[in-house]
Enzyme design. Sequence first.
Site, PDB file in Angstrom:
ATOM      1  N   LYS A 157      28.697  35.795 -14.632  1.00  0.00           N
ATOM      2  CA  LYS A 157      29.094  36.477 -13.400  1.00  0.00           C
ATOM      3  C   LYS A 157      27.877  36.617 -12.510  1.00  0.00           C
ATOM      4  CE  LYS A 157      29.140  40.250 -11.477  1.00  0.00           C
ATOM      5  NZ  LYS A 157      28.902  39.813 -10.094  1.00  0.00           N
ATOM      6  N   GLU A 191      11.504  52.090  -8.193  1.00  0.00           N
ATOM      7  CA  GLU A 191      11.494  50.681  -7.790  1.00  0.00           C
ATOM      8  C   GLU A 191      12.073  50.558  -6.378  1.00  0.00           C
ATOM      9  OE1 GLU A 191      14.330  47.933  -9.652  1.00  0.00           O
ATOM     10  OE2 GLU A 191      12.661  46.546  -9.899  1.00  0.00           O
ATOM     11  N   GLY A 220      22.275  48.910 -15.986  1.00  0.00           N
ATOM     12  CA  GLY A 220      21.957  48.518 -17.364  1.00  0.00           C
ATOM     13  C   GLY A 220      22.308  49.620 -18.354  1.00  0.00           C
ATOM     14  N   CYS A 274      11.651  41.761 -10.066  1.00  0.00           N
ATOM     15  CA  CYS A 274      11.609  42.858 -11.037  1.00  0.00           C
ATOM     16  C   CYS A 274      10.179  43.096 -11.510  1.00  0.00           C
ATOM     17  CB  CYS A 274      12.522  42.547 -12.195  1.00  0.00           C
ATOM     18  SG  CYS A 274      12.293  40.887 -12.804  1.00  0.00           S
ATOM     19  N   GLU A 277      17.555  43.056 -18.992  1.00  0.00           N
ATOM     20  CA  GLU A 277      16.333  42.818 -18.222  1.00  0.00           C
ATOM     21  C   GLU A 277      16.487  43.652 -16.951  1.00  0.00           C
ATOM     22  OE1 GLU A 277      13.925  40.885 -19.269  1.00  0.00           O
ATOM     23  OE2 GLU A 277      14.825  39.390 -20.589  1.00  0.00           O
ATOM     24  N   GLY A 294      19.495  43.114 -14.049  1.00  0.00           N
ATOM     25  CA  GLY A 294      19.845  43.871 -12.857  1.00  0.00           C
ATOM     26  C   GLY A 294      19.151  45.217 -12.881  1.00  0.00           C
TER      27      GLY A 294
HETATM   28  P1  NAP Z   1      22.548  45.360  -9.799  1.00  0.00           P
HETATM   29  O1  NAP Z   1      23.133  46.057  -8.667  1.00  0.00           O
HETATM   30  O2  NAP Z   1      22.328  46.095 -11.070  1.00  0.00           O
HETATM   31  O3  NAP Z   1      23.498  44.102 -10.063  1.00  0.00           O
HETATM   32  C1  NAP Z   1      23.213  43.116 -11.002  1.00  0.00           C
HETATM   33  C2  NAP Z   1      24.499  42.428 -11.422  1.00  0.00           C
HETATM   34  O4  NAP Z   1      25.347  43.357 -12.092  1.00  0.00           O
HETATM   35  C3  NAP Z   1      25.315  41.876 -10.270  1.00  0.00           C
HETATM   36  O5  NAP Z   1      25.905  40.670 -10.665  1.00  0.00           O
HETATM   37  C4  NAP Z   1      26.358  42.956 -10.070  1.00  0.00           C
HETATM   38  O6  NAP Z   1      27.528  42.487  -9.453  1.00  0.00           O
HETATM   39  C5  NAP Z   1      26.618  43.356 -11.492  1.00  0.00           C
HETATM   40  N1  NAP Z   1      27.210  44.692 -11.664  1.00  0.00           N
HETATM   41  C6  NAP Z   1      27.228  45.727 -10.799  1.00  0.00           C
HETATM   42  N2  NAP Z   1      27.886  46.780 -11.322  1.00  0.00           N
HETATM   43  C7  NAP Z   1      28.290  46.406 -12.558  1.00  0.00           C
HETATM   44  C8  NAP Z   1      29.023  47.050 -13.601  1.00  0.00           C
HETATM   45  N3  NAP Z   1      29.453  48.313 -13.493  1.00  0.00           N
HETATM   46  N4  NAP Z   1      29.258  46.369 -14.738  1.00  0.00           N
HETATM   47  C9  NAP Z   1      28.836  45.109 -14.892  1.00  0.00           C
HETATM   48  N5  NAP Z   1      28.143  44.438 -13.928  1.00  0.00           N
HETATM   49  C10 NAP Z   1      27.872  45.081 -12.786  1.00  0.00           C
HETATM   50  O7  NAP Z   1      21.150  44.717  -9.466  1.00  0.00           O
HETATM   51  P2  NAP Z   1      20.781  43.855  -8.191  1.00  0.00           P
HETATM   52  O8  NAP Z   1      20.641  44.799  -7.061  1.00  0.00           O
HETATM   53  O9  NAP Z   1      21.696  42.697  -8.052  1.00  0.00           O
HETATM   54  O10 NAP Z   1      19.378  43.260  -8.635  1.00  0.00           O
HETATM   55  C11 NAP Z   1      18.201  43.932  -8.494  1.00  0.00           C
HETATM   56  C12 NAP Z   1      17.769  44.569  -9.786  1.00  0.00           C
HETATM   57  O11 NAP Z   1      17.639  43.600 -10.811  1.00  0.00           O
HETATM   58  C13 NAP Z   1      16.426  45.226  -9.684  1.00  0.00           C
HETATM   59  O12 NAP Z   1      16.429  46.498 -10.278  1.00  0.00           O
HETATM   60  C14 NAP Z   1      15.504  44.302 -10.449  1.00  0.00           C
HETATM   61  O13 NAP Z   1      14.357  44.901 -10.953  1.00  0.00           O
HETATM   62  C15 NAP Z   1      16.390  43.772 -11.487  1.00  0.00           C
HETATM   63  N6  NAP Z   1      15.918  42.494 -12.011  1.00  0.00           N
HETATM   64  C16 NAP Z   1      15.343  42.471 -13.246  1.00  0.00           C
HETATM   65  C17 NAP Z   1      14.854  41.285 -13.767  1.00  0.00           C
HETATM   66  C18 NAP Z   1      14.242  41.238 -15.132  1.00  0.00           C
HETATM   67  O14 NAP Z   1      14.133  40.178 -15.693  1.00  0.00           O
HETATM   68  N7  NAP Z   1      13.846  42.349 -15.709  1.00  0.00           N
HETATM   69  C19 NAP Z   1      14.952  40.116 -13.035  1.00  0.00           C
HETATM   70  C20 NAP Z   1      15.537  40.165 -11.763  1.00  0.00           C
HETATM   71  C21 NAP Z   1      16.017  41.382 -11.271  1.00  0.00           C
HETATM   72  P3  NAP Z   1      27.803  42.556  -7.854  1.00  0.00           P
HETATM   73  O15 NAP Z   1      26.505  42.904  -7.215  1.00  0.00           O
HETATM   74  O16 NAP Z   1      28.299  41.215  -7.528  1.00  0.00           O
HETATM   75  O17 NAP Z   1      28.851  43.602  -7.639  1.00  0.00           O
END
Ligand code: NAP
Length: 505
Positions: free
Chosen positions: A189, A399, A247, A298, A264, A242
């Site tokens: 997804k 962050e 998480g 991240c 992650e 994410g």
């Molecule tokens: P996010 O809002 O947590 O979303 C990540 C993914 O999870 C998206 O595909 C989102 O879908 C989905 N999602 C949202 N709510 C969910 C739920 N209740 N259940 C299951 N899935 C759900 O994060 P983001 O804003 O896209 O990305 C930024 C974050 O990712 C930052 O905090 C960053 O640090 C982190 N990140 C970490 C790494 C690492 O390797 N540690 C790498 C890259 C990014 P939709 O958005 O399509 O609704």
Amino acid sequence: MSTTQETKVEQEAVKRDFYHLIINGEKVKSSTGETIKTYNPATGELVAEVAKASKEDTEKAVAAAREAFDNGKWKKYPVGRRAQVLNKIAAIMRSRFNELVELEVLDTGKTIHAAQGQITQAIEDFEFYAGAIVGHRGTVNNVPGQFHNYTEKEPVGVCAQITPWNYPMMMAAWKIAPAIAVGCSVIVKPASLTPLTTIVLGEICQEAGVPAGVVNIVPGSGAEVGDYLVGHPQVDKVAFTGSTPIGKDIMAKASQTLKRVTLELGGKSPNLVFADADIDAAVDGSLFGIFYNSGQSCEARSRLYVHEDIYDEFVGKFVEKAKKIKLGDPLDKGTHMGAIIDQGQLDTIDSYVQSAIQDGAEVLAGGKQVHPEGYENGFWYEPTVIANVNHDMKVVQEEIFGPVVVVMKFKDEKEAIRLANDTDFGLGSAIWTKDGARATRVANQIQAGIVMINCPFSAFPGTPFGGYKQSGFGRELSIESLDLYTETKSILSYYGSRPINPLGV
Ligand code: NAP
Ligand code: MG
């Protein structure tokens, strides 16, 4: 490109107006007919429409993945044959490199330079796991005489893989490649903001000969599709990249069915510059550390600590160069920094900067939204450097996920380590020093999954990537990832000639 027997999906141009879901090897529309519109953050213009998976579509994807895993041939293939298919995926990606790069740039607003590096890495990930899987095996263990014990590595099963918008294709590759290498089936997804290259990667998997149902791609809402996958009893593992709050929710929900989970998550990575560092190299590496990918990384090194003896010189040079960072056409190789993903993220970034100003911090560079010429309708923020902060401020602890760095002084190694570790996160960290013993000492005491010593880069295929503390757990990009997509089965046999009667009945 010729297609194999298993291929049901015909390749179209990489860039097009409409993208389908991929379920059971077929390109399909959503059962509801709903779509997601995806925009170019640099211009605000529509890039394409994407079929938006419903629960019904997601259920079909789970069923297809289950059937492919339980009754299919993929996991039974000799490992060399799976490796061959992974290499073919990489070869097709390489043959479409420029198209994939352009699509990633359009969907994310990142610079062409960044997209080239990330797509290259995505390709190399498939090649890395094609090689790594061949050597991934169980063990023979020392047990008492007349008993024989060996272990087998078995694929964990059906994996839900949920990815963020900051590195769409690279994150998809980090997840799909090790999972299918070991024989799992996946349902991916992608983030709704950036689904395009992940869909194309799914199509490439079919073209390369991955059997139907092994790789399914279901763009859709996280709260609906993502949540449904996390709760689904037929899903064996969730791999999520994410934000930390989502998480935590995923971990709680996945516990109901005791799914395997890897997370992650976010970061607030420290960057330590010691007095004996090569200052120019540290300035350049630290600029890359925060402003690469517009700070939407991240592992962005968003807390910059500089020894008090070189603080003025370092910060002077750092700020001067930060002000020279060129924003503009992401497809122009001369552009240094791309756009911010959307208006919401832009507002979040600005609210952090405003909160810092209100708390008495000083903005040394940037600090506001900009509109590069020709890109007035896109989402852009100036490379921002903030000083005069204290360690409790939101801007230091949370962050931001944008091009904003806080700079602070330290007086000795002990204080540098204490400040570096004063965070809930533990993903990346960087050390700049010419003293090898100090580098080793500090690296040893930093609570983070990744330490960069005199090095701007955090990872290559083969290096473990993942966090300590609230940055999550599990390691991607490395051999360890293969373990996280497998179960270890211990097989114990008795080969004595005399029957044994342990109960003595
Ligand atoms: P996010 O809002 O947590 O979303 C990540 C993914 O999870 C998206 O595909 C989102 O879908 C989905 N999602 C949202 N709510 C969910 C739920 N209740 N259940 C299951 N899935 C759900 O994060 P983001 O804003 O896209 O990305 C930024 C974050 O990712 C930052 O905090 C960053 O640090 C982190 N990140 C970490 C790494 C690492 O390797 N540690 C790498 C890259 C990014 P939709 O958005 O399509 O609704
Ligand atoms: Mg987009």
